[in-house]
Write a protein that holds these residues in place. Sequence first.
Motif, PDB file in Angstrom:
ATOM      1  N   TYR A   1       0.856  -1.185   0.000  1.00 10.48           N
ATOM      2  CA  TYR A   1       0.000   0.000   0.000  1.00 10.48           C
ATOM      3  C   TYR A   1       0.890   1.233   0.000  1.00 10.48           C
ATOM      4  O   TYR A   1       1.713   1.419   0.902  1.00 10.48           O
ATOM      5  N   LYS A   2       0.752   2.061  -1.020  1.00  5.56           N
ATOM      6  CA  LYS A   2       1.491   3.323  -1.126  1.00  5.56           C
ATOM      7  C   LYS A   2       2.996   3.120  -0.928  1.00  5.56           C
ATOM      8  O   LYS A   2       3.605   3.704  -0.042  1.00  5.56           O
ATOM      9  N   THR A   3       3.596   2.267  -1.694  1.00  2.00           N
ATOM     10  CA  THR A   3       5.047   2.000  -1.745  1.00  2.00           C
ATOM     11  C   THR A   3       5.560   1.179  -0.570  1.00  2.00           C
ATOM     12  O   THR A   3       6.726   0.779  -0.574  1.00  2.00           O
ATOM     13  N   ASN A   4       4.751   0.902   0.441  1.00  2.00           N
ATOM     14  CA  ASN A   4       5.203   0.124   1.591  1.00  2.00           C
ATOM     15  C   ASN A   4       4.472  -1.210   1.649  1.00  2.00           C
ATOM     16  O   ASN A   4       3.337  -1.334   1.186  1.00  2.00           O
ATOM     17  N   ASP A   5       5.142  -2.212   2.228  1.00  2.00           N
ATOM     18  CA  ASP A   5       4.576  -3.553   2.352  1.00  2.00           C
ATOM     19  C   ASP A   5       4.220  -3.831   3.806  1.00  2.00           C
ATOM     20  O   ASP A   5       5.008  -3.533   4.720  1.00  2.00           O
ATOM     21  N   TYR A   6       3.046  -4.434   4.006  1.00  2.00           N
ATOM     22  CA  TYR A   6       2.561  -4.775   5.342  1.00  2.00           C
ATOM     23  C   TYR A   6       2.253  -6.268   5.377  1.00  2.00           C
ATOM     24  O   TYR A   6       1.674  -6.816   4.429  1.00  2.00           O
ATOM     25  N   SER A   7       2.616  -6.920   6.470  1.00  2.00           N
ATOM     26  CA  SER A   7       2.444  -8.368   6.566  1.00  2.00           C
ATOM     27  C   SER A   7       1.022  -8.729   6.974  1.00  2.00           C
ATOM     28  O   SER A   7       0.316  -7.948   7.620  1.00  2.00           O
ATOM     29  N   VAL A   8       0.621  -9.943   6.577  1.00  2.00           N
ATOM     30  CA  VAL A   8      -0.652 -10.533   6.997  1.00  2.00           C
ATOM     31  C   VAL A   8      -0.362 -11.978   7.393  1.00  2.00           C
ATOM     32  O   VAL A   8       0.696 -12.526   7.063  1.00  2.00           O
ATOM     33  N   PRO A   9      -1.260 -12.642   8.113  1.00  2.00           N
ATOM     34  CA  PRO A   9      -1.030 -14.050   8.450  1.00  2.00           C
ATOM     35  C   PRO A   9      -0.805 -14.895   7.199  1.00  2.00           C
ATOM     36  O   PRO A   9      -1.435 -14.681   6.155  1.00  2.00           O
ATOM     37  N   VAL A  10       0.096 -15.861   7.316  1.00  2.00           N
ATOM     38  CA  VAL A  10       0.481 -16.658   6.147  1.00  2.00           C
ATOM     39  C   VAL A  10      -0.684 -17.478   5.609  1.00  2.00           C
ATOM     40  O   VAL A  10      -0.656 -17.912   4.452  1.00  2.00           O
ATOM     41  N   ALA A  11      -1.713 -17.680   6.404  1.00  2.00           N
ATOM     42  CA  ALA A  11      -2.867 -18.442   5.928  1.00  2.00           C
ATOM     43  C   ALA A  11      -3.599 -17.724   4.801  1.00  2.00           C
ATOM     44  O   ALA A  11      -4.385 -18.348   4.077  1.00  2.00           O
TER      45      ALA A  11
ATOM     46  N   TRP B   1       5.230   6.120   7.187  1.00  3.03           N
ATOM     47  CA  TRP B   1       5.246   7.273   6.293  1.00  3.03           C
ATOM     48  C   TRP B   1       6.540   7.371   5.498  1.00  3.03           C
ATOM     49  O   TRP B   1       6.715   8.327   4.735  1.00  3.03           O
ATOM     50  N   ASP B   2       7.444   6.408   5.674  1.00  2.00           N
ATOM     51  CA  ASP B   2       8.626   6.353   4.824  1.00  2.00           C
ATOM     52  C   ASP B   2       8.265   5.672   3.507  1.00  2.00           C
ATOM     53  O   ASP B   2       7.111   5.288   3.280  1.00  2.00           O
ATOM     54  N   ARG B   3       9.242   5.493   2.661  1.00  2.30           N
ATOM     55  CA  ARG B   3       9.013   4.861   1.366  1.00  2.30           C
ATOM     56  C   ARG B   3       9.799   3.561   1.273  1.00  2.30           C
ATOM     57  O   ARG B   3      10.899   3.435   1.816  1.00  2.30           O
ATOM     58  N   ASP B   4       9.189   2.592   0.578  1.00  2.00           N
ATOM     59  CA  ASP B   4       9.847   1.313   0.290  1.00  2.00           C
ATOM     60  C   ASP B   4      10.268   0.589   1.566  1.00  2.00           C
ATOM     61  O   ASP B   4      11.364   0.024   1.647  1.00  2.00           O
ATOM     62  N   GLU B   5       9.407   0.613   2.559  1.00  2.00           N
ATOM     63  CA  GLU B   5       9.672  -0.077   3.816  1.00  2.00           C
ATOM     64  C   GLU B   5       8.772  -1.307   3.927  1.00  2.00           C
ATOM     65  O   GLU B   5       7.733  -1.404   3.269  1.00  2.00           O
ATOM     66  N   ILE B   6       9.193  -2.254   4.789  1.00  2.00           N
ATOM     67  CA  ILE B   6       8.402  -3.449   5.069  1.00  2.00           C
ATOM     68  C   ILE B   6       8.050  -3.441   6.549  1.00  2.00           C
ATOM     69  O   ILE B   6       8.933  -3.320   7.405  1.00  2.00           O
ATOM     70  N   VAL B   7       6.770  -3.549   6.831  1.00  2.00           N
ATOM     71  CA  VAL B   7       6.288  -3.552   8.211  1.00  2.00           C
ATOM     72  C   VAL B   7       5.830  -4.974   8.536  1.00  2.00           C
ATOM     73  O   VAL B   7       4.847  -5.465   7.970  1.00  2.00           O
ATOM     74  N   PHE B   8       6.565  -5.631   9.437  1.00  2.00           N
ATOM     75  CA  PHE B   8       6.272  -7.015   9.798  1.00  2.00           C
ATOM     76  C   PHE B   8       5.535  -7.076  11.130  1.00  2.00           C
ATOM     77  O   PHE B   8       5.753  -6.248  12.024  1.00  2.00           O
TER      78      PHE B   8
END
Length: 498
Positions: free
Chosen positions: A319-329, A360-367
């Motif tokens: 979403y908007k250049t950043n990646d957010y994790s969801v459950p692997v299921a 609010w940064d760019r190209d980040e991954i939020v786990f």
Amino acid sequence: MELYLRVRQACATGMSQRQAAKEFNISRDTVAKMMMFSVPPGYRRTAAVKRPKLDPFIPIIEEWLEVDRLMPRKQRHTAKRVFDRLREECGFTGGYTIIKDYIRERERRGQEVFVPLSHPPGHAQADFGEAMVRIGGVEQKAHFFVLDLPHSDACYVRAYPAAVAEAWVDGHIHAYSFFEAVPQSIVYDNDRCLVAKILPDGTRKRASLFSGFLSHYLIRDRYGRPGKGNDKGNVEGLVGYCRRNFMVPMPEFATWDAFNLWLEEQCERRQLDVLRGESETIGERLQRDLAAMRPLPAAPFDACDQATGRVSSQSLVRYKTNDYSVPVAYGHQDVSIRAYIHEVVIGCRGEVIARHPRCWDRDEIVFDPIHYLPLIEQKINALDQAAPLQGWDLPEEFATLRRLMEARMNRHGRREYVQVLRLLETFDLVDLHAAVTQALQMGAISFDAVKHLLLCRVERRPPRLDLDCYPYLPKARVEKTEARSYMQLLSGNAEGAA
């Protein structure tokens, strides 16, 4: 002025102008002018100033400056550049000062003239400003939303990490809650978060989120001319006031919520002020604004940007250049995204499956490490190199538990340790930490023991461990109590007494 009076008085008593000129040692023309005007008229220019060196070049200067109107503002002729070009290209021999004075006078004549406005109660203006702040020890730029009620000059200010559409809407919602009322109309500029396009006839095509917000609160939106901040001059001035008074010295707060709470307090304190030209305080005039405003709707608007996405093979949603994790299921499935100003909520088939602080940064991954534990339990060799687990700050007791599990059960111990971590899918870290600590104290190093102790803690009942599952623990043999044992004890005491 004293001489002027004496000359006029002398002539009024019968002295001729010739005698007055001789008496007061001034020319007869001066005496004649004194008799024509009751007070000195001052110097009057009867003809335009002649500039013999500049006048031949004025058409050239005017041509250059007219072409400048089509150029970007920062790429136009300055007085110095006009002077240099005249000397190099046209043989101008005059000085720089006459060029500078001519251009300054030309700009002064071309300045816009404004009409004073009156502001009936119940209407508002809104805008965003910028200032540097320190939140959580990090110096960053804050974008602060300002809603102004021009009739009373009451205001509401709220700061955000970015001036996005969600911030615009969220700022309005908090402002309405602050005033406990909704304005009849609001004047805006043509920010892209609000206006998707200005049509040829001057009407605005609103952004989807903003359009839904207006429909919810039934507000009449009005817009200033592009690039004309004076069309909403009250809020423009208020933005500067807030920056100078609320942001100096640089604000420093632990969280955005703490900062915004302080800003609300400043807005409330400002209502006690009496502004220049007014006899009432801002708060007293605010009552007329509130009386003309509409009541709040039954429920506030959901201030979020909605989008859709698909979960990647690494259980991430972009979403908007950043990646957010969801459950692997939920891997490779379509999901819905609701982005609030401080949170990103991801759902699938009507169910919320993940919540993350918004980045609010760019190209980040939020786990969220918990999302990957079921997969790591299956692929246990990835435990030490799993990126979602890097930097996961767990209490020291968890590391001790893992070390003991691996020492006693080798590979199976690592899997049981992951099973212990998976209890965080259901229980809080505080309760799990207490259960792990209790298990270490008892020497019950296993997933079943930790789970049992955790359930007992949550259900508030004493733990009862099955020691057959823990052959390495020392066992105490407790025989069944019989009545004759008590008789033997009593008889032994009787013999001792004898």
